[in-house]
Design a protein around this motif. Sequence first.
Motif, PDB file in Angstrom:
ATOM      1  N   ASP A   1       1.354   8.749  32.451  1.00  0.00           N
ATOM      2  CA  ASP A   1       2.672   9.170  31.964  1.00  0.00           C
ATOM      3  C   ASP A   1       3.034   8.907  30.427  1.00  0.00           C
TER       4      ASP A   1
ATOM      5  N   ARG B   1       1.115  11.661  28.331  1.00  0.00           N
ATOM      6  CA  ARG B   1       1.594  12.642  28.436  1.00  0.00           C
ATOM      7  C   ARG B   1       3.206  12.944  27.798  1.00  0.00           C
TER       8      ARG B   1
ATOM      9  N   ARG C   1       7.363   5.251  37.899  1.00  0.00           N
ATOM     10  CA  ARG C   1       6.957   6.271  37.066  1.00  0.00           C
ATOM     11  C   ARG C   1       7.713   6.278  35.789  1.00  0.00           C
TER      12      ARG C   1
ATOM     13  N   THR D   1       9.585   7.712  32.893  1.00  0.00           N
ATOM     14  CA  THR D   1      10.309   8.999  32.891  1.00  0.00           C
ATOM     15  C   THR D   1      10.944   9.355  31.454  1.00  0.00           C
TER      16      THR D   1
ATOM     17  N   LEU E   1       8.639  14.792  31.081  1.00  0.00           N
ATOM     18  CA  LEU E   1       7.623  14.272  32.147  1.00  0.00           C
ATOM     19  C   LEU E   1       8.065  14.592  33.316  1.00  0.00           C
TER      20      LEU E   1
ATOM     21  N   LYS F   1       8.258  16.375  36.716  1.00  0.00           N
ATOM     22  CA  LYS F   1       7.149  17.005  37.738  1.00  0.00           C
ATOM     23  C   LYS F   1       7.705  17.183  38.943  1.00  0.00           C
TER      24      LYS F   1
ATOM     25  N   CYS G   1      -5.275  10.126  32.063  1.00  0.00           N
ATOM     26  CA  CYS G   1      -4.890  11.000  33.478  1.00  0.00           C
ATOM     27  C   CYS G   1      -6.106  11.629  34.155  1.00  0.00           C
TER      28      CYS G   1
END
Length: 199
Positions: free
Chosen positions: A60, A63, A122, A124, A128, A130, A188
Amino acid sequence: MLTEPSPLTMRLSLTLTLLLLGAWAIPGGSEDRAPLTATAPQLDDEEKYSAHMPAHLRCDACRAVAYQMWQHLAKAEAKLHTPDSGGRRWELSESVYIDVLDKSCSQSWQGYGVREVNQVKRLTGPGLSKGPEPSISVMITGGPWPTRLSMTCLHYLGEFGEDQIYEAHQQGQGALEALLCGGLQGACSEEAPVTRTEL
């Protein structure tokens, strides 16, 4: 001295009362739904106190970094476009994209935090999302997260270099994310070792 309520006040009060009563009387109203509840994620010691990004949040984080680098570079390129440029794509000079990438890493990162969705923590924030978002959740921001994201960003600048990052950016957002986060050792990757060098 008491005054009589105006007809408008009475109509608003009656409408509000009917709406409130209707919420309990309408089939499928609030009584048929499970109550919405949300609790803050319970962070373990590594998530609270460690200087590095926890391993389960590195994808995460990668990304998020790729998204922010791409956004900063795209904004800088947009400034080069003038109405008379005829849609021609201009490249940033090396000194400009180095400066833009440095600024992308030194930003505040305040829009990012951690939340728990379906018992999974996660990272966030912008870039991000999803799939469908939960109807209600609690996000923990600030604390160590901005520093960790900045350190992660600087790590990728050092690992890949500004030239390679800008070349990937020119191929699109997906190419930049693939460069930083993909590959066998990428954050990832399914095979990414948990005992990697700390970011």
